[in-house]
Design a protein around this motif. Structure first.
Motif, short mmCIF file in Angstrom:
data_model
loop_
_atom_site.label_atom_id
_atom_site.label_comp_id
_atom_site.label_asym_id
_atom_site.label_seq_id
_atom_site.Cartn_x
_atom_site.Cartn_y
_atom_site.Cartn_z
N SER A 18 64.44 -6.09 57.38
CA SER A 18 64.79 -5.58 56.06
C SER A 18 66.09 -4.79 56.15
O SER A 18 66.48 -4.33 57.23
CB SER A 18 63.68 -4.69 55.52
OG SER A 18 63.52 -3.55 56.34
N THR A 20 69.13 -2.49 53.37
CA THR A 20 69.58 -2.06 52.05
C THR A 20 71.10 -2.07 52.01
O THR A 20 71.76 -1.55 52.91
CB THR A 20 69.08 -0.64 51.73
OG1 THR A 20 67.65 -0.64 51.75
CG2 THR A 20 69.57 -0.20 50.36
N ASN A 65 65.14 -6.56 45.87
CA ASN A 65 64.77 -5.49 44.96
C ASN A 65 65.96 -4.57 44.80
O ASN A 65 66.86 -4.54 45.64
CB ASN A 65 63.54 -4.73 45.46
CG ASN A 65 63.74 -4.14 46.84
OD1 ASN A 65 64.46 -3.16 47.01
ND2 ASN A 65 63.13 -4.74 47.84
N GLY A 77 68.02 -4.21 48.01
CA GLY A 77 67.19 -4.30 49.20
C GLY A 77 66.71 -5.71 49.47
O GLY A 77 66.41 -6.46 48.54
N GLU A 79 63.67 -7.27 51.49
CA GLU A 79 62.41 -6.82 52.08
C GLU A 79 62.10 -7.54 53.38
O GLU A 79 61.68 -6.94 54.36
CB GLU A 79 61.28 -7.03 51.08
CG GLU A 79 61.47 -6.24 49.78
CD GLU A 79 60.59 -6.78 48.65
OE1 GLU A 79 60.38 -6.03 47.68
OE2 GLU A 79 60.16 -7.95 48.73
N SER A 80 62.33 -8.84 53.40
CA SER A 80 62.06 -9.66 54.58
C SER A 80 63.10 -10.78 54.59
O SER A 80 62.92 -11.80 53.93
CB SER A 80 60.64 -10.22 54.52
OG SER A 80 60.39 -11.04 55.65
#
Lengths: 113, 113
Positions: A18, A20, A65, A77, A79-80
């Protein structure tokens, strides 16, 4: 006046990790956007925000996200991470309805291996 | 939904040649139209814009006229220079869609001395 600043500029991720991406603007703009640029496809909108505390989905939101806790910052972001998310990511902002010229950051080149 | 179709490239020209890049759009409302330019390794920057029918945008010798009857916004320059080598994107935004930019696929222009 820095305009729109994106960090980091380059990143290599392994599948499943992950991260950001940060977009910061110092122009007091209301609207902010995250796009991805892929060869032959122009720029496609991922998510956007029409003001502090708001977010909305764009054309290709899956796997991403966002948050806009402060007016000047818009975070994206992953996440995976997946190899399909290998792309160049651009953040943009516009002042508002009276001036819709978009100001872009320099881009973040992300590679997912 | 809103969409933009622009002439595919790549386009290769000699210095001082005439450049035209075709762009047509589909929109439900009354969009603003833009041409953005992207130089190698950089983000996008606004080249010119037009906010209503029959408006002509111009900058750095480039021109484009908002033609509502043909839903077009073709980019032209009478005499290109090597420094005009870049990727050019036609785009539109509309207040009905929160000023999200819809982009064409981009046209790569290379000008040779």
């Amino acid at each position: 006046n820095a305009g729109v600043t994106q960090t980091p500029k380059f990143r290599v991720l392994k599948t499943g990790q992950s991260m950001t991406l940060l977009c910061a603007q110092d122009m007091n703009h209301e609207y902010m956007y995250w796009y991805r640029q892929d060869p032959g496809m122009g720029l496609r909108l991922i998510h956007y925000s029409v003001g502090e505390g708001t977010t909305a989905k764009g054309e290709v939101p899956d796997g991403y996200n966002v948050s806009r806790l402060k007016k000047q910052n818009f975070l994206l972001g992953l996440e995976s991470a997946a190899p399909s998310q290998t792309s160049v990511y651009f953040c943009a902002s516009i002042p508002g309805p009276m001036n819709t010229e978009a100001f872009f950051g320099q881009g973040t080149r992300l590679t997912v291996v | 939904g809103d969409s933009v179709t622009q002439m595919e490239g790549p386009v290769t020209l000699s210095e001082e040649a005439f450049l035209t890049i075709n762009c047509t759009y589909t929109a439900t409302g009354y969009p603003s139209l833009f041409w953005y330019v992207q130089y190698p390794g950089e983000g996008l920057q606004l080249l010119l814009k037009a906010t209503k029918a029959d408006d002509k945008g111009s900058n750095k010798g480039f021109e484009a006229t908002y033609r509502k009857e043909t839903t077009s916004f073709h980019l032209e320059k009478g005499s290109v220079q090597v420094s005009d080598s870049a990727v050019y994107f036609c785009a539109l935004s509309d207040r009905l869609n929160d000023y999200k930019l819809s982009f064409g696929a981009g046209t790569t222009v290379t000008v040779r001395a």
